[in-house]
Design an enzyme around this catalytic site. Structure first.
Site, PDB file in Angstrom:
ATOM      1  N   HIS A 380       0.796  -1.214   0.000  1.00 28.88           N
ATOM      2  CA  HIS A 380       0.000   0.000   0.000  1.00 28.88           C
ATOM      3  C   HIS A 380       0.832   1.269   0.000  1.00 28.88           C
ATOM      4  O   HIS A 380       0.382   2.314  -0.451  1.00 28.88           O
ATOM      5  CB  HIS A 380      -1.036  -0.065   1.115  1.00 28.88           C
ATOM      6  CG  HIS A 380      -2.078  -1.054   0.729  1.00 28.88           C
ATOM      7  ND1 HIS A 380      -1.983  -2.385   1.064  1.00 28.88           N
ATOM      8  CD2 HIS A 380      -3.169  -0.928  -0.060  1.00 28.88           C
ATOM      9  CE1 HIS A 380      -3.003  -3.029   0.519  1.00 28.88           C
ATOM     10  NE2 HIS A 380      -3.739  -2.173  -0.159  1.00 28.88           N
ATOM     11  N   GLU A 621     -11.169 -12.121  -2.947  1.00 28.57           N
ATOM     12  CA  GLU A 621      -9.717 -11.994  -2.755  1.00 28.57           C
ATOM     13  C   GLU A 621      -9.147 -13.183  -2.000  1.00 28.57           C
ATOM     14  O   GLU A 621      -7.955 -13.234  -1.726  1.00 28.57           O
ATOM     15  CB  GLU A 621      -9.407 -10.731  -1.933  1.00 28.57           C
ATOM     16  CG  GLU A 621     -10.041  -9.477  -2.476  1.00 28.57           C
ATOM     17  CD  GLU A 621      -9.725  -8.254  -1.634  1.00 28.57           C
ATOM     18  OE1 GLU A 621      -8.755  -7.576  -1.954  1.00 28.57           O
ATOM     19  OE2 GLU A 621     -10.447  -8.001  -0.662  1.00 28.57           O
ATOM     20  N   ARG A 655       2.473 -10.344  -0.462  1.00 28.97           N
ATOM     21  CA  ARG A 655       2.593  -9.384  -1.566  1.00 28.97           C
ATOM     22  C   ARG A 655       3.602  -8.286  -1.277  1.00 28.97           C
ATOM     23  O   ARG A 655       3.992  -7.544  -2.184  1.00 28.97           O
ATOM     24  CB  ARG A 655       1.221  -8.790  -1.909  1.00 28.97           C
ATOM     25  CG  ARG A 655       0.620  -7.952  -0.809  1.00 28.97           C
ATOM     26  CD  ARG A 655      -0.864  -7.686  -1.056  1.00 28.97           C
ATOM     27  NE  ARG A 655      -1.112  -6.363  -1.602  1.00 28.97           N
ATOM     28  CZ  ARG A 655      -2.327  -5.850  -1.793  1.00 28.97           C
ATOM     29  NH1 ARG A 655      -3.404  -6.566  -1.497  1.00 28.97           N
ATOM     30  NH2 ARG A 655      -2.476  -4.658  -2.294  1.00 28.97           N
ATOM     31  N   CYS A 692     -10.284  -5.706 -10.378  1.00 29.86           N
ATOM     32  CA  CYS A 692      -9.656  -4.432 -10.009  1.00 29.86           C
ATOM     33  C   CYS A 692      -8.244  -4.577  -9.444  1.00 29.86           C
ATOM     34  O   CYS A 692      -7.663  -3.604  -8.987  1.00 29.86           O
ATOM     35  CB  CYS A 692     -10.531  -3.673  -9.025  1.00 29.86           C
ATOM     36  SG  CYS A 692     -10.709  -4.514  -7.452  1.00 29.86           S
TER      37      CYS A 692
HETATM   38  C1  PEP Z   1      -6.714  -6.402  -4.572  1.00 30.72           C
HETATM   39  O1  PEP Z   1      -6.462  -7.059  -3.563  1.00 30.72           O
HETATM   40  O2  PEP Z   1      -6.513  -6.817  -5.731  1.00 30.72           O
HETATM   41  C2  PEP Z   1      -7.219  -5.037  -4.463  1.00 30.72           C
HETATM   42  C3  PEP Z   1      -7.566  -4.352  -5.534  1.00 30.72           C
HETATM   43  O3  PEP Z   1      -7.258  -4.487  -3.224  1.00 30.72           O
HETATM   44  P1  PEP Z   1      -5.984  -3.880  -2.476  1.00 30.72           P
HETATM   45  O4  PEP Z   1      -4.845  -3.818  -3.457  1.00 30.72           O
HETATM   46  O5  PEP Z   1      -6.376  -2.557  -1.969  1.00 30.72           O
HETATM   47  O6  PEP Z   1      -5.758  -4.883  -1.391  1.00 30.72           O
HETATM   48 MG    MG Z   2      -7.185  -6.422  -1.668  1.00 29.30          MG
END
Ligand code: PEP
Ligand code: MG
Length: 772
Positions: A380, A621, A655, A692
């Site tokens: 993030h 997710e 991630r 997304c």
């Molecule tokens: C995702 O997990 O792909 C997503 C779009 O949400 P974030 O990246 O905010 O976790």
């Molecule tokens: Mg996410």
């Protein structure tokens, strides 16, 4: 008693291990040097050895440095430096083994250090200090009597080294960080760092400027200036103080205009510290006592930096950078530097750990780019940097620490290169690219609305929005609405909870600016790598598997209800879509939907205007959500696939962990099949579906997604034009065949070969991730 003949001079190893209490001396010592000195004295005493030394490794210069000693010439501390492999000490270090030598001078490894007085000592015992696999240094004892140390002594010294490794490592890092040479070396001094460093692109783009390293001690800003360069009158200090206050207030005002969602009080700590009498008053006192203003500023800033950074209160620790910001501004202003450079204009920030609020403040103060470690490109911190348009490169932590301070660099976060002290020729070449980038950023305009594949299939490309300052750029770049609004960003950037009223204004602004285009609000996704610094949270061993996203919201119903109320109120007169992140079961979804129902009820009861029929969606997710996707598709009004997390959780690959970034592959057959299963379930229930995660902007994967049935994508605003072009160039029939082929493959290698083949056949470029 043969005390001098190698007989253990202590009862047993446990007893000597009680020297571990030494570690607690660290807290009681006035300085690191004092701690190390006490350590060698106590160890020499317990081992009945004439000499005890601690060598700590300086990674940057690749030398073992004598940091404390008892028994040799005291002037040698800090002077004796050995390469790994050099002498008995260097060999113990390089080979990570204990060396017990009866007669040092007869050893093939022996290398006397002139002037140290060590020729007098025959027996030599050296043990490496290791912290896990990390080499910290070497602990040494010596004695005049040949063959003095026994195997038991070796075991005891090893036990001591193991006990002290953690504290020694801290001492080493701090001492290396504060090395005089680093602080005083001119900016252009050659460093043992390659002229071009390769890293992972987190946010594409180009930037140039001088490096600024927040973690470095403060004096570095005095480097390059002689005492005579600094104005010396008390009035000069008062002028610098007043200018700094005005500048901070102006920054706060400007930010509130441009970014009202995240700006609130973001510079309030700066102003508070500036006003604190113990801060500016202390500087004044020093100046009155005769200290030149620049030295008084550094003296007090350093005191505060030490105070804040050493605090056990994380909240206070976060203020360290604020104090440094102030020091930077006060000194620049004192020096009479151009006001344009009082912030971080023309600076690229080099850091191993930045908070979202730090990034926001650096961006607000003009920083041009980021060089970071410790985060993946979907972390993030990287997502926020992208929203702020800050080109960002990710490097390994050890490499980040070696990027020199206050040195001109060019950051090419398109190619993944960082040029250190670039030549005039490179500067010129990048000067042109920078100008072109600027023109493209401000000039590119793409007509919006749905886009069609070459054979006429309609696809929507929407924008992922984190800050409201991204709304207008996303429209300009052709986004057909907001496919994901990450509502947590105002929460994580600010210093406190945005109250319902403020949230309402943010959500209302988004809906108004989008002028009737679709907007998908996502409720708070706190936890994982997104923590609220101001919210007391329990420390979790595995935050990504903990109280994150919808779990956090359901656990803190007050916060959740406030957010839902703000969304329902903002949605009055608009279509309103709210989705929940990290849903792991139908039950999670129903529970969250229940909170929405309760909020609807109370708003109706209170007679407050709101949207009475919001559509509720699920972000898929988690593998468990895929497992019940058929039921979720039936229950929810819409679905959005978040591949960033889906990949993380399906493949068990953090991630944000760059060590295993090669394993973070959206093209894994299990992920492709999961996406197909989700698409099929959504189609069967006629539930609107979008994708997304960052994978939606990967041109190599887009044909698969379209072939697998996806018709709506949501990507970062600056990726919208590229995704639109990729779709326009695509034919849906071959894309479908390509998808079927991929879904029949069980091996990553085969999948990647097919993705490359299709990309090449369509005239695309194979991305580095798929090469070789
Ligand atoms: C995702 O997990 O792909 C997503 C779009 O949400 P974030 O990246 O905010 O976790
Ligand atoms: Mg996410």
């Amino acid at each position: 008693m043969f005390l001098g003949s190698g007989v253990m001079a202590y009862q047993n190893i446990e007893e000597i291990c009680s020297i571990a209490e030494l570690a607690s001396l660290f807290e009681r010592s006035g300085s690191i040097r004092e701690f190390l000195q006490t350590s060698v004295s106590v160890i020499a005493y317990h081992m009945r050895a004439a000499v005890c030394s601690i060598y700590l490794y300086d990674e940057q210069r690749q030398r073992l440095v004598l940091r404390a000693n008892q028994g040799l010439e005291s002037a040698m501390v800090g002077k004796i430096e050995l390469r790994p492999g050099e002498g008995i000490v260097g060999t113990a270090f390089r080979e990570m083994r204990t060396l017990r030598v009866a007669r040092a001078r007869e050893s093939s490894y022996y290398k006397p250090v002139p002037g140290s007085g060590e020729e007098r000592y025959e027996a030599f015992l050296a043990v490496p200090i290791m912290l896990g696999t990390e080499r910290v240094g070497v602990l040494v004892v010596q004695d005049p009597q040949a063959d003095y140390f026994t195997p038991n002594d070796a075991r005891a010294l090893k036990a001591i080294a193991a006990q002290l490794a953690g504290t020694m490592d801290n001492a080493r890092l701090l001492m290396n960080m504060g090395r005089e040479e680093i602080l005083r070396a001119p900016a252009s001094a050659a460093r043992p760092v390659a002229p071009v460093i390769q890293g992972e692109v987190a946010v594409p783009g180009i930037a140039s400027g001088r490096t600024f390293t927040p973690r470095k001690p403060y004096e570095s800003l005095l480097a390059g200036y002689a005492d005579a360069d600094w104005p010396s009158r008390p009035e000069d200090f008062e002028r610098a103080l007043a200018t700094t206050e005005q500048e901070i207030k102006k920054l706060q005002r400007e930010l509130e205009e441009k970014a009202s969602d995240v700006a609130s009080m973001i510079f309030s700590a700066h102003l508070m510290i500036l006003k604190d009498d113990a801060f500016s008053g202390a500087m004044r006192q020093l100046i009155t006592a005769g200290m030149p203003p620049h030295k008084a500023i550094v003296e007090v800033i350093n005191k505060y930096v030490r105070l804040f950074s050493g605090s056990t209160n994380p909240h206070l620790r976060e203020k360290t950078q604020d104090v440094k910001d102030l020091g930077h501004r006060l000194l620049s202003s004192l020096r009479g530097a151009d006001a344009q450079t009082h912030g971080y204009e023309d600076h690229l920030i080099v850091a191993t750990d930045l908070l979202p609020s730090d990034i926001m403040r650096f961006a607000a103060q003009g920083a041009g780019g980021l060089i970071l470690s410790g985060s993946g490109s979907t972390s993030h911190v990287a997502i926020l940097a992208r929203s702020l348009g800050l080109p960002t490169l990710l490097l390994d932590e050890a490499v980040v620490q070696r990027v020199p301070e206050d040195t001109p660099v060019i950051l090419d976060a398109n190619q993944g290169n960082l040029y250190i002290s670039p030549s005039a020729e490179i500067m010129e070449r990048y000067g042109e690219l920078l100008a072109a980038q600027q023109e493209m950023r401000t000039g590119e305009e793409v007509p919006g609305g749905p886009v069609r594949t070459a054979d006429g299939v309609e696809i929507r490309v929407m924008a992922n929005i984190n800050l409201i300052s991204e709304l207008q750029p996303s429209l300009r770049l052709g986004a057909d609405g907001v496919g994901l609004y990450r509502s947590e960003f105002p929460f994580i950037v600010r210093n406190d909870f945005p109250p319902e009223e403020e949230q309402y204004r943010i959500y209302r602004k988004i809906l108004s600016e989008m002028q009737g285009r679709e907007v998908l609000f996502r409720t708070l996704d706190i936890g994982g790598d997104k923590m609220l610094s101001y919210f007391p949270h329990v420390t979790e061993a595995n935050p990504f598997l903990g109280l994150r996203a919808i779990r956090f919201s359901l656990h803190h119903k007050g916060i959740f209800s406030e957010q839902i109320r703000a969304m329902l109120r903002a949605g009055h007169g608009f279509d309103l879509k709210i989705m929940f992140p990290l849903v792991s079961s139908v039950d999670d979804y129903l529970q969250a939907a229940g909170v929405v129902r309760e909020c609807l009820e109370t708003l109706r009861h209170e007679g407050i205007e709101h949207n009475a029929a919001p559509k509720l969606g699920v972000m898929v997710e988690l593998p468990s959500a895929v497992g019940v996707i058929e039921e979720l598709a039936r229950e929810a009004d819409f679905i959005s696939i978040g591949t960033n997390d889906l990949v993380q959780y399906m493949l068990a690959v953090d991630r944000t962990n760059r060590l295993i970034r090669d394993m973070y592959q959206c093209s894994h057959p299990a992920i492709l099949r999961a996406i197909r299963r989700i698409a099929d379930a959504a189609a069967r229930e006629s539930t609107p579906l979008s994708l997304c995660g960052d994978a939606a902007a990967d041109p190599v994967l887009i044909p698969f997604f379209v072939g697998a049935g996806l018709r709506t994508f949501s990507v970062a605003p600056y990726s919208v034009p590229m995704v639109r072009r990729a779709i326009q160039n695509l034919d849906s029939c071959p894309a479908r065949e390509h998808a079927e082929k991929l879904l029949g493959m069980g091996r990553l290698e085969h999948v990647n070969a097919e993705l490359s083949r299709f990309a090449a056949a369509s005239g695309g470029v194979t991305p580095p991730s798929l090469q070789g």
